[in-house]
Write a protein that holds these residues in place. Sequence first.
Motif, PDB file in Angstrom:
ATOM      1  N   PHE A  72       0.831  -1.205   0.000  1.00 59.68           N
ATOM      2  CA  PHE A  72       0.000   0.000   0.000  1.00 59.68           C
ATOM      3  C   PHE A  72       0.866   1.256   0.000  1.00 59.68           C
ATOM      4  O   PHE A  72       0.616   2.203  -0.755  1.00 59.68           O
ATOM      5  CB  PHE A  72      -0.911  -0.005   1.228  1.00 59.68           C
ATOM      6  CG  PHE A  72      -1.692   1.267   1.412  1.00 59.68           C
ATOM      7  CD1 PHE A  72      -2.837   1.507   0.669  1.00 59.68           C
ATOM      8  CD2 PHE A  72      -1.282   2.223   2.324  1.00 59.68           C
ATOM      9  CE1 PHE A  72      -3.557   2.686   0.831  1.00 59.68           C
ATOM     10  CE2 PHE A  72      -1.992   3.397   2.496  1.00 59.68           C
ATOM     11  CZ  PHE A  72      -3.134   3.628   1.752  1.00 59.68           C
ATOM     12  N   PHE A  73       1.895   1.256   0.848  1.00 63.76           N
ATOM     13  CA  PHE A  73       2.787   2.412   0.918  1.00 63.76           C
ATOM     14  C   PHE A  73       3.449   2.664  -0.437  1.00 63.76           C
ATOM     15  O   PHE A  73       3.566   3.811  -0.889  1.00 63.76           O
ATOM     16  CB  PHE A  73       3.850   2.179   1.989  1.00 63.76           C
ATOM     17  CG  PHE A  73       4.865   3.279   2.093  1.00 63.76           C
ATOM     18  CD1 PHE A  73       4.599   4.425   2.821  1.00 63.76           C
ATOM     19  CD2 PHE A  73       6.094   3.167   1.450  1.00 63.76           C
ATOM     20  CE1 PHE A  73       5.533   5.444   2.912  1.00 63.76           C
ATOM     21  CE2 PHE A  73       7.033   4.182   1.532  1.00 63.76           C
ATOM     22  CZ  PHE A  73       6.752   5.323   2.267  1.00 63.76           C
ATOM     23  N   MET A  74       3.864   1.592  -1.092  1.00 65.49           N
ATOM     24  CA  MET A  74       4.514   1.716  -2.390  1.00 65.49           C
ATOM     25  C   MET A  74       3.571   2.330  -3.421  1.00 65.49           C
ATOM     26  O   MET A  74       3.921   3.285  -4.128  1.00 65.49           O
ATOM     27  CB  MET A  74       4.988   0.333  -2.863  1.00 65.49           C
ATOM     28  CG  MET A  74       5.764   0.344  -4.166  1.00 65.49           C
ATOM     29  SD  MET A  74       6.064  -1.336  -4.793  1.00 65.49           S
ATOM     30  CE  MET A  74       6.994  -2.050  -3.438  1.00 65.49           C
ATOM     31  N   ILE A  75       2.360   1.799  -3.498  1.00 69.05           N
ATOM     32  CA  ILE A  75       1.392   2.281  -4.481  1.00 69.05           C
ATOM     33  C   ILE A  75       1.032   3.741  -4.226  1.00 69.05           C
ATOM     34  O   ILE A  75       1.000   4.570  -5.145  1.00 69.05           O
ATOM     35  CB  ILE A  75       0.123   1.410  -4.462  1.00 69.05           C
ATOM     36  CG1 ILE A  75       0.426   0.028  -5.039  1.00 69.05           C
ATOM     37  CG2 ILE A  75      -1.003   2.064  -5.254  1.00 69.05           C
ATOM     38  CD1 ILE A  75      -0.739  -0.937  -4.951  1.00 69.05           C
ATOM     39  N   GLU A  76       0.767   4.081  -2.970  1.00 73.04           N
ATOM     40  CA  GLU A  76       0.355   5.443  -2.648  1.00 73.04           C
ATOM     41  C   GLU A  76       1.448   6.457  -2.959  1.00 73.04           C
ATOM     42  O   GLU A  76       1.167   7.566  -3.427  1.00 73.04           O
ATOM     43  CB  GLU A  76      -0.039   5.533  -1.170  1.00 73.04           C
ATOM     44  CG  GLU A  76      -1.363   4.880  -0.850  1.00 73.04           C
ATOM     45  CD  GLU A  76      -2.514   5.541  -1.588  1.00 73.04           C
ATOM     46  OE1 GLU A  76      -2.713   6.758  -1.418  1.00 73.04           O
ATOM     47  OE2 GLU A  76      -3.196   4.849  -2.348  1.00 73.04           O
ATOM     48  N   ASN A  77       2.694   6.100  -2.721  1.00 73.22           N
ATOM     49  CA  ASN A  77       3.770   7.053  -2.966  1.00 73.22           C
ATOM     50  C   ASN A  77       4.142   7.136  -4.438  1.00 73.22           C
ATOM     51  O   ASN A  77       4.569   8.197  -4.907  1.00 73.22           O
ATOM     52  CB  ASN A  77       4.981   6.706  -2.104  1.00 73.22           C
ATOM     53  CG  ASN A  77       4.821   7.190  -0.677  1.00 73.22           C
ATOM     54  OD1 ASN A  77       5.084   8.346  -0.366  1.00 73.22           O
ATOM     55  ND2 ASN A  77       4.349   6.317   0.197  1.00 73.22           N
ATOM     56  N   VAL A  78       3.984   6.045  -5.169  1.00 73.95           N
ATOM     57  CA  VAL A  78       4.149   6.129  -6.619  1.00 73.95           C
ATOM     58  C   VAL A  78       3.031   6.993  -7.195  1.00 73.95           C
ATOM     59  O   VAL A  78       3.253   7.818  -8.087  1.00 73.95           O
ATOM     60  CB  VAL A  78       4.148   4.723  -7.245  1.00 73.95           C
ATOM     61  CG1 VAL A  78       4.034   4.809  -8.769  1.00 73.95           C
ATOM     62  CG2 VAL A  78       5.421   3.973  -6.869  1.00 73.95           C
TER      63      VAL A  78
END
Length: 276
Positions: A176-182
């Motif tokens: 989730f963190f990866m997707i949101e920051n991308v």
Amino acid sequence: MRGRMEYENVVELMEQGVEQGNFVGCLTNLFKDIVMAIEENDEILRGLCGEDGVVYAICELQEECDSRGSLILKKYMEFRKLARLASDINNSPNLNLLAGGASEGPDPREVELYVEEILSLMQLGEDYTEFMVSKIKSLTSVDAELLPRATKAFRNGSFSKVIQDVTGFYVILEGFFMIENVRKAIRIDEHVPDSLTTSMVDDVFYVLQSCLRRAISTSKISSVIAVLSNAGSLLANDYHEALQQKIREPNLGARLFLGGIGCIKTMVDLKPNLAY
């Protein structure tokens, strides 16, 4: 034992509604108590029962780890409401990276805090297990049938099983963190002076690198594979589509070229001063 006392203090704080709980310190003290009990009584155990006595003591104390350590991790998951958080993430209505505006759902900054906490707990468990297993294997005159039983107690005990649950939450939160920051990197994409690319390129790969480094630090191949798979999917699908949209922008090539001239000129100016 210090670990037990600190656990009781953490539980009491939870009941009082305190938003901070030192679960990392609690687990650290539990492991310290177990290791010190073995180290301080090593000579006595060897004198009474030989090296077999050391192994039996380790197995008995590992039951304390399985009991108390599992409780600490379960309380942590309850304290951070990880099950509900993971459910909210999995049920997010829209994780399309190209969607405009901020997404509804958990705060990525809060999620990153939980990720760091989980990594600390996982690393403590891994370090403790490696230390105890290596100590068992270093004993040279132990009953041959006792060694497999002792090492199995660490790898297949209840603490190890709860760690697997925690690892599952880590993978969900990291994804989730990866997707949101991308998503954020794409949303705030802008031209960078003296650069041949827009800000999105550096920002996206910085996020992916940070997430993958964290996954590697878990020392768990399943976590690395899961996070790497998520990163690959982002690059092959959503990020690729975002780049295609950027490339179709009018006059993008000219703007990047003119911006890159400054970068090239700087390198030309610096070249005579470089030492070979």
